[in-house]
Write a protein that holds these residues in place. Sequence first.
Motif, PDB file in Angstrom:
ATOM      1  N   THR A   1      10.747   0.464   2.876  1.00  0.00           N
ATOM      2  CA  THR A   1      10.235   0.452   2.211  1.00  0.00           C
ATOM      3  C   THR A   1       8.527   1.603   2.020  1.00  0.00           C
ATOM      4  N   THR A   2       8.424   1.679   0.481  1.00  0.00           N
ATOM      5  CA  THR A   2       7.071   2.355   0.851  1.00  0.00           C
ATOM      6  C   THR A   2       6.089   1.894   1.334  1.00  0.00           C
ATOM      7  N   GLN A   3       4.891   2.362   1.523  1.00  0.00           N
ATOM      8  CA  GLN A   3       3.495   1.912   2.199  1.00  0.00           C
ATOM      9  C   GLN A   3       3.039   0.115   2.169  1.00  0.00           C
TER      10      GLN A   3
ATOM     11  N   PRO B   1       7.668   1.130  -4.784  1.00  0.00           N
ATOM     12  CA  PRO B   1       7.654   2.573  -5.205  1.00  0.00           C
ATOM     13  C   PRO B   1       6.790   2.150  -6.558  1.00  0.00           C
ATOM     14  N   ALA B   2       6.050   4.137  -6.800  1.00  0.00           N
ATOM     15  CA  ALA B   2       4.637   3.866  -7.934  1.00  0.00           C
ATOM     16  C   ALA B   2       5.746   4.551  -8.937  1.00  0.00           C
ATOM     17  N   ALA B   3       6.431   4.166  -9.933  1.00  0.00           N
ATOM     18  CA  ALA B   3       6.738   4.697 -11.158  1.00  0.00           C
ATOM     19  C   ALA B   3       5.612   5.257 -11.533  1.00  0.00           C
ATOM     20  N   ARG B   4       5.538   6.863 -12.837  1.00  0.00           N
ATOM     21  CA  ARG B   4       4.949   7.754 -13.880  1.00  0.00           C
ATOM     22  C   ARG B   4       5.700   8.247 -14.945  1.00  0.00           C
TER      23      ARG B   4
ATOM     24  N   ASP C   1      -1.602  11.573 -16.190  1.00  0.00           N
ATOM     25  CA  ASP C   1      -2.911  11.829 -16.160  1.00  0.00           C
ATOM     26  C   ASP C   1      -3.575  11.991 -17.429  1.00  0.00           C
TER      27      ASP C   1
ATOM     28  N   LEU D   1       6.823   3.861 -19.996  1.00  0.00           N
ATOM     29  CA  LEU D   1       8.436   3.823 -19.686  1.00  0.00           C
ATOM     30  C   LEU D   1       9.366   3.148 -19.981  1.00  0.00           C
TER      31      LEU D   1
END
Lengths: 191, 997
Positions: free
Chosen positions: A2-4, A8-11, A16, A31
Amino acid sequence: MTTQNGTPAARTALQDTNALNGAVSVRELPLSGKIAVRGAADDAAFAATLAPGDNPLPTAVGERAEADGVRVVCLGPDEWQVHVPLDRVDAEVTRLRDGFGTAHSAVVDVSDYFTVLELGGVATREVLAKLTPLDVSAQALPAGSTRQTRMAKCTVLLTIQSDHCARLQVRWSHAEYLHDYLVEAAREFNL
Amino acid sequence: MSANYRLPTGGRIDRGQPVRFEFDGQSYSGYAGDTLASALLANGVTLVGRSFKYHRPRGILAAGVEEPNALVQLERGAYTEPNTRATSVELYDGLQADSQNRWPSLKYDIGVVNSWLSRFFPAGFYYKTFMWPERMWTTYEHVIRRAAGLGVAPKEPDPDRYEHRYDQPDLLIVGGGPAGLACALAASRAGKRVVLVDESAELGGALLGDTAEIDGKAAVDWVADVAAELAAADTVRVLTRTTLTGYFDYNYLIATEHVTAHLGPQRSDAVPRQRLWKLRAKQVVLATGAIERPLVFADNDRPGVMLASAVRTYQHRYGVLPGHAVVVFTNNDSAYATAIDAVGAGRPVTLVDCRTSAGDAVTERARSAGVELVFGSAVTAVRYSGGIQGVDVMSLSADGRTVSGSVRRIDCDLVCSSGGWNPAVHLHSQAKGKLRWCEDTQTFAPAATAPTMAHASVGACNGSLTLSHCLEEGWAAGGGEGDGPRAEAAPVGAALRPLWVVPTDHPLGEGPKKHFHEFQNDATAADLLLAQREGFESIEHTKRYTTTGMATDQGKTSNVNAIGIVAESRGVPVPSIGVTTFRPPYTPLTFGAVVGQNRRHLFHMVRKTPMHAWSEAHGAVFEDVGDWKRARYYPRGGEDMDAAVRRECKAVRDGVGLFDASTLGKIDLQGPDTAWLLEMLYTNAWQGLAVGKCRYGLMLNEHGMVFDDGVTTRLGEHHYHMTTTTGGAARVMGWIEEWLQTEWPDKRVYATSVTEQWAVMALNGPRSRELLQKLTDDDVSNEALPFMSYKAVTLAGVPARVFRISFTGEQSFEVNVPARYGRHVWEALVAAGADMELVMYGTETMHVLRAEKGFIIVGQDSDGTMTPADLGMDWIVSKKKADFLGKRSLSRSDTARQGRKQLVGLLTEDPELVLPEGAHIVSEVRAAPPMPMLGHVTSSYYSPNVDGGRSIAMAVIADGFNRKGSTVDLALIDGRAVRAKVVDPVFVDPAGERVKS
């Protein structure tokens, strides 16, 4: 694996970019789930599976039907787009494919292909009229109307939410340009 | 210059609001509501410019857009605008205007020498004089260009904003005069969606300069009432200061609105200076009025000779009467009102009528007002010396060809002329409407309209010149029921007398006097006669030869006169001459309005990948590829491109590199006939491709030429994922749809573009698997995921499609994740690769790496004339398939012949020399070009991986395959001649073992 932080970071396309807040507002919506569907409306299994709830399948371009959080918009004689909450996309794709069976069809998850900008304010229609040759007057496009059209140089799926709110679904990589175009068009109303 | 022609009362100006302005550097004062023209006239400024060809002094002729003379340079610096009509410029405080086409000053202009030499400048002068010898034209042109032209274009970027705006009215009404207003009133009451445009600052049109009554009240009060009713109507949009500039097919029209342009340079750009309206109207009503035409008499261009109706407009709308003693010269009844009103303002007026009598009613009114009437006579000379001194009048013969008798001198400082009225048929003509000749008014009026157009002309532009008719026609066109607005019917008048050229005591064109029919381009009646003598019989030819009607005013005042003069000279009826064509724009419009908001960052979209922001933040240098921005290289610590690319290239071959490949075109294909479709689209075999396997393919067009390439993967039984080149994505999608929809509608395949659904990152290099495995629990070993296969895995916590395909010849994985996770997975790979010396690389390194392997880039190594065989890729063309797109063309004699240009590798003798791309390979080096050419370099780089570092190149050379092993000469553009060895274009790992490792 898994990630840290485990999530998971969805963008989004305009992650921005700051929303424009004023008499006219422009912002990117979170989204959402979108599924491209192709097939033949006169195929009984296909139509029955795609039609939401007890509604008949919309078959006129721009027509839509909605039930239980699933909205089906007719984009062409053999083309629809299904809008569902993001977390239901995979299940809906499976349901459609299973339901269509052997009917010639295509089901494609395009949730990330598009993003949706929301334009708000009393001058909503005025702003839209700077971007598209489509008649966006209240007479021609009352609240609830959906059209696929050209806005500036983009292909946009335009939905009139109300006289003061419109949603513009656009390709991910065109979103920044369309956003900037809307901000420019809104300038005179945001003094 | 200090004379004051402002009347003590009257006009629609605001006398409580004085406005300062400058003309040619001198300060003047006018009032709010003035135009620049009315303010200049009020101040006694009659000389406002020099004419185009002869540099003759010119003044103000008209009061509206038809003005041909009074063109000024408005403002200075970035805000300057040439050729603005002083009659259309609203006065604002601080306005600066300058006269044009004069040097060193308006009063003392050296170009006037053209006038003294005018007999040497006949019509067609430039065609006749400067076309021989032909090679000298470029020399002449410099001199002529400097002397010609009116006004100066700004050199600075336009500081103003402009925008486009669409609208789709049921009814578009053009013109807010009596006919247009009556039409709008009726349509508004019927609830129609109406757009009414008028070029003036306020509605009313000709009524603003008139004393008529409508519905028993002053016309201007009626206008105010109608304007108020329209403003209150929800369905009516009134656009003043808006010129309908173009009428195009299927009722598509454009109009230019002055939003702030009439206020002068603005400090704020919150609202646009001008707005271009793009109107798609169900129905158009043209109510554009009529334009008075001048009489063509000797020296009729002198400042102080004006249109009779314009003088009346200045009197009533602006409170200006620009003369102390007035002569009115006419061939019709309409100018009598000017004479009567001028007498009313206390001016002595002599009216010279070329007819022997006028209508009874106007004659009686003029007489009783005190106008001196002179019938059967003509003005034969204008005495001018810094201002009009007077006119000469003589008796006119019955046929209108000669004058006779004693000369009567009449002192005056203002001459008003009226030669009749021309309906403003410009928009009707732009809409391809036909014209009819009106014998009674001696003019052209609208006739039939084109079938794809829905429009009608009403009022004066329809040839209906009385107020009551204007109101009736407008009301009816707006769908009005019952009684509309009414005006008193005009009294019966006398017919107009056609008098196309007013004779003098000299034959036309001889002696110093000039009869101008076209002021802006300085074309005279004599020029038209010369054109006829020289055989330019078609009116269109005459137009181009004499330049009549070709100025920015498009001959608004001159057109019918020119046709009349030509007809008379040839002794044929006027309608037999035909008419010239009116084209958009009706009046000039700015480039700014044409461009609208589509400039700078809004000119075109810039497409960015989901990882763009990361690359930007990490110092990537980008290049444009189609509409996309792609990271070209990632310099570290002051590296230039060469240094960065060498480092990146080496790192990929030695370790692992990460590349953003999101821009590649991607198409989702579903349906049972997809394999069949792929067999047709690509040159190789596809039926046997197993689920989970990938295959590379070349696409040919019908001519057998390579137009795209890419890898397609079979995801499921009837489900494929195609990739295309970045630049070719839309083209391939269109290609597929075209074939499916036009030739193979029975085939069951659906194609969906998914380019932006997926963020794509390519891991390349011998350690790429090691890095990939760090982020997934799925097995990505060579056994589980061999070369040219595909697997769905979970990577960094998100679903991913991993394709084992390579554009570098290295062990390679193309990772596809939904766009929303692109940044997340990219950053995860960067973090996981930190202890592996992972490098990020860009398109430049990608180009070098693929060239090391001899992989083509379609469009760089091919140019639309290359077959697969030319590219050395015959191996990918199936010899067994019955058909594929382009197959037939591969057997054409020219396509199949030996010795065509073929793709090969080049190694320069000097390994440090990187050939310029495009360099010519020649069969013989000569001292200077031309040299016989064998081909050219298509790709050329420095490769740190070949022979420990050297240049490599790819080239297309005639009979290239047979030249392998030989040496060729290259002639470089800098004059050097170098030599290179022709080799196979595979410089690294020719056995292809690394990619399978």
